[in-house]
Design an enzyme around this catalytic site. Sequence first.
Site, PDB file in Angstrom:
ATOM      1  N   CYS A  50       8.372  -6.257 -36.623  1.00  0.00           N
ATOM      2  CA  CYS A  50       8.058  -7.317 -35.661  1.00  0.00           C
ATOM      3  C   CYS A  50       8.921  -7.173 -34.401  1.00  0.00           C
ATOM      4  O   CYS A  50      10.107  -6.861 -34.477  1.00  0.00           O
ATOM      5  CB  CYS A  50       8.303  -8.677 -36.320  1.00  0.00           C
ATOM      6  SG  CYS A  50       7.974 -10.064 -35.220  1.00  0.00           S
ATOM      7  N   CYS A  62      12.545 -10.193 -33.191  1.00  0.00           N
ATOM      8  CA  CYS A  62      14.010 -10.151 -33.338  1.00  0.00           C
ATOM      9  C   CYS A  62      14.462  -8.693 -33.347  1.00  0.00           C
ATOM     10  O   CYS A  62      13.881  -7.884 -34.058  1.00  0.00           O
ATOM     11  CB  CYS A  62      14.437 -10.769 -34.667  1.00  0.00           C
ATOM     12  SG  CYS A  62      13.981 -12.483 -34.886  1.00  0.00           S
ATOM     13  N   GLN A 105      14.060 -25.510 -23.230  1.00  0.00           N
ATOM     14  CA  GLN A 105      15.090 -24.850 -24.029  1.00  0.00           C
ATOM     15  C   GLN A 105      14.544 -24.679 -25.440  1.00  0.00           C
ATOM     16  O   GLN A 105      14.064 -25.647 -26.037  1.00  0.00           O
ATOM     17  CB  GLN A 105      16.372 -25.698 -24.039  1.00  0.00           C
ATOM     18  CG  GLN A 105      17.028 -25.841 -22.673  1.00  0.00           C
ATOM     19  CD  GLN A 105      17.755 -24.577 -22.210  1.00  0.00           C
ATOM     20  OE1 GLN A 105      17.880 -23.607 -22.949  1.00  0.00           O
ATOM     21  NE2 GLN A 105      18.222 -24.592 -20.976  1.00  0.00           N
ATOM     22  N   TYR A 137      16.806 -25.105 -10.133  1.00  0.00           N
ATOM     23  CA  TYR A 137      16.031 -24.540 -11.248  1.00  0.00           C
ATOM     24  C   TYR A 137      16.070 -25.584 -12.380  1.00  0.00           C
ATOM     25  O   TYR A 137      16.538 -25.312 -13.502  1.00  0.00           O
ATOM     26  CB  TYR A 137      16.622 -23.213 -11.730  1.00  0.00           C
ATOM     27  CG  TYR A 137      16.871 -22.201 -10.631  1.00  0.00           C
ATOM     28  CD1 TYR A 137      15.849 -21.332 -10.226  1.00  0.00           C
ATOM     29  CD2 TYR A 137      18.108 -22.107  -9.987  1.00  0.00           C
ATOM     30  CE1 TYR A 137      16.082 -20.391  -9.220  1.00  0.00           C
ATOM     31  CE2 TYR A 137      18.335 -21.179  -8.984  1.00  0.00           C
ATOM     32  CZ  TYR A 137      17.332 -20.325  -8.611  1.00  0.00           C
ATOM     33  OH  TYR A 137      17.564 -19.400  -7.620  1.00  0.00           O
ATOM     34  N   GLU A 175      12.681 -27.525  -8.515  1.00  0.00           N
ATOM     35  CA  GLU A 175      11.975 -26.740  -9.538  1.00  0.00           C
ATOM     36  C   GLU A 175      10.640 -26.276  -8.953  1.00  0.00           C
ATOM     37  O   GLU A 175       9.977 -27.014  -8.239  1.00  0.00           O
ATOM     38  CB  GLU A 175      11.763 -27.614 -10.793  1.00  0.00           C
ATOM     39  CG  GLU A 175      10.761 -27.111 -11.806  1.00  0.00           C
ATOM     40  CD  GLU A 175      11.082 -25.738 -12.417  1.00  0.00           C
ATOM     41  OE1 GLU A 175      12.242 -25.488 -12.790  1.00  0.00           O
ATOM     42  OE2 GLU A 175      10.143 -24.913 -12.497  1.00  0.00           O
ATOM     43  N   CYS A 202      20.956 -17.087 -18.339  1.00  0.00           N
ATOM     44  CA  CYS A 202      20.381 -16.504 -19.557  1.00  0.00           C
ATOM     45  C   CYS A 202      20.328 -14.981 -19.455  1.00  0.00           C
ATOM     46  O   CYS A 202      19.667 -14.336 -20.271  1.00  0.00           O
ATOM     47  CB  CYS A 202      19.013 -17.100 -19.860  1.00  0.00           C
ATOM     48  SG  CYS A 202      17.870 -16.995 -18.489  1.00  0.00           S
TER      49      CYS A 202
HETATM   50  C1  LIG Z   1      16.225 -21.118 -17.327  1.00  0.00           C
HETATM   51  S1  LIG Z   1      15.047 -22.291 -16.822  1.00  0.00           S
HETATM   52  C2  LIG Z   1      16.039 -23.740 -16.706  1.00  0.00           C
HETATM   53  C3  LIG Z   1      15.327 -25.052 -16.694  1.00  0.00           C
HETATM   54  C4  LIG Z   1      16.165 -26.293 -16.967  1.00  0.00           C
HETATM   55  N1  LIG Z   1      17.442 -26.242 -16.302  1.00  0.00           N
HETATM   56  C5  LIG Z   1      16.332 -26.525 -18.455  1.00  0.00           C
HETATM   57  O1  LIG Z   1      17.471 -26.472 -18.953  1.00  0.00           O
HETATM   58  O2  LIG Z   1      15.326 -26.812 -19.124  1.00  0.00           O
HETATM   59  C6  LIG Z   1      14.745 -21.816 -15.185  1.00  0.00           C
HETATM   60  C7  LIG Z   1      13.768 -22.679 -14.445  1.00  0.00           C
HETATM   61  O3  LIG Z   1      13.654 -22.196 -13.107  1.00  0.00           O
HETATM   62  C8  LIG Z   1      12.321 -22.300 -12.675  1.00  0.00           C
HETATM   63  N2  LIG Z   1      12.183 -21.324 -11.595  1.00  0.00           N
HETATM   64  C9  LIG Z   1      11.966 -19.986 -11.672  1.00  0.00           C
HETATM   65  N3  LIG Z   1      12.024 -19.435 -10.462  1.00  0.00           N
HETATM   66  C10 LIG Z   1      12.293 -20.416  -9.571  1.00  0.00           C
HETATM   67  C11 LIG Z   1      12.491 -20.457  -8.172  1.00  0.00           C
HETATM   68  N4  LIG Z   1      12.426 -19.346  -7.440  1.00  0.00           N
HETATM   69  N5  LIG Z   1      12.751 -21.643  -7.587  1.00  0.00           N
HETATM   70  C12 LIG Z   1      12.816 -22.789  -8.344  1.00  0.00           C
HETATM   71  N6  LIG Z   1      12.646 -22.812  -9.680  1.00  0.00           N
HETATM   72  C13 LIG Z   1      12.388 -21.643 -10.297  1.00  0.00           C
HETATM   73  C14 LIG Z   1      11.497 -22.041 -13.923  1.00  0.00           C
HETATM   74  O4  LIG Z   1      10.215 -22.627 -13.813  1.00  0.00           O
HETATM   75  C15 LIG Z   1      12.360 -22.701 -14.998  1.00  0.00           C
HETATM   76  O5  LIG Z   1      11.975 -24.041 -15.190  1.00  0.00           O
END
Ligand SMILES: C[S@@+](CC[C@H](N)C(=O)[O-])C[C@H]1O[C@@H](n2cnc3c(N)ncnc32)[C@H](O)[C@@H]1O
Length: 393
Positions: free
Chosen positions: A89, A92, A221, A250, A273, A343
């Site tokens: 798979c 993982c 998350q 973000y 966002e 991440c």
């Molecule tokens: C790692 S996630 C974090 C979301 C949130 N902080 C959480 O803990 O649930 C990154 C987020 O950034 C958004 N994203 C990606 N590229 C972006 C951009 N260029 N400008 C704004 N948001 C963006 C994605 O849609 C996603 O929701």
Amino acid sequence: MSAKSNQRGAKAPLLGSKIKLNIEKLAIGGAGVARHEGMVVFVPQAAPNEEILAEITLVKKNFMEARVVEVLSASPHRREPPCPVAHTCGGCNWQHITEEEQRRQKHTLVLETIKKFNRDLEFNYLPIQPSPRVLRYRNRIQPKFKNGRFGFFARNSHQIVETMDCLITEETLTDKFAEVKAWAEKKNAKDLQRLEMYIAEEGDVRYGLITDEDDGIGFSQVNRFQNEDLLRTALDWAGDGPYKKVYDLYAGAGNFTFPLAAKYASSEIIGVELNPKLVERARSKITDKRMTYFMSDVETYMRRASIGKDDLVVLDPPRAGASEYTMQTLAAAQPRKIIYISCHPVSLARDLNWFFAQTQKMGIKYKLDRVQTFEMFPQTDHVETIAELRVDS
Ligand SMILES: C[S@@+](CC[C@H](N)C(=O)[O-])C[C@H]1O[C@@H](n2cnc3c(N)ncnc32)[C@H](O)[C@@H]1O
């Protein structure tokens, strides 16, 4: 075919040849790292501190790739994967390594990566935070269905590995596999169906198709147990304030935004966002006039933002990290504190480099105070890291 020469002039073995390798450590991407005549060899499914017989599968100018043919002397950290389909798979890639060693590797990897991009950066590096659960932690997954087969993509392939369980997924979801398979079967589609299943905030299980037009629920998350620790740490490191404005860049559907609004009761709270579904979900929960949620690309937003010295900035970008412009603008704005949640260690390390290059250029005293790695994705090479940056007074 003649032997290729690597950069240092050593003879690289021919593609397909078998050699003995000692695995030194694991790399970003999950593969074991070995050296042969000075050249780095990446070996998926290897474990640290073991000797293997490997077959070379790729030869490039600066590195090679190989596959494990036989484990000659097993790593003390190698184990039989708990999941019966783990060997095939694609979900993982570290199930064959003990959880303790997975954490040790992630802890080292993040430190080495930050140091590689920022040789002279000094900071307090805290011990890795283990996940409350090492199995049964995922609350959002993307199984596949085609021609009666339900499961997940095989490693490096679009073949489906059939399974009616997934050990890293919460049982609330795996209990519904039979129902989802029957639902997909009824659609009678011959083509590959990409599905998404998740536990909604309300606690019920939802599922559907992911298509070109509909990319599912968007980000959330996946490990809610570890997310609690991450959230607690972010709020703790953000300190007592008070801050004039608190930015959550973000912001997703507000995982950090709403707790920040609760903690900093007199601050203006701004979420940014890009994903309209997440923005809509967050906006539907706003009851406080102090809060504003912008649907925007962060870099575009930064071009008109007026971040000040009394502000807090939390940013949690996707794996690609933030842009150079965003990091430079943040540095120039000198908010009192920045909490960066990452991440992907490489984009974090690169973003820190952009940030500190700008503070140095402008003669601004800023400090990377502390960094901690969080085990958010056990059984995989993925890792979450939190970093606190602040004005160095
Ligand atoms: C790692 S996630 C974090 C979301 C949130 N902080 C959480 O803990 O649930 C990154 C987020 O950034 C958004 N994203 C990606 N590229 C972006 C951009 N260029 N400008 C704004 N948001 C963006 C994605 O849609 C996603 O929701």
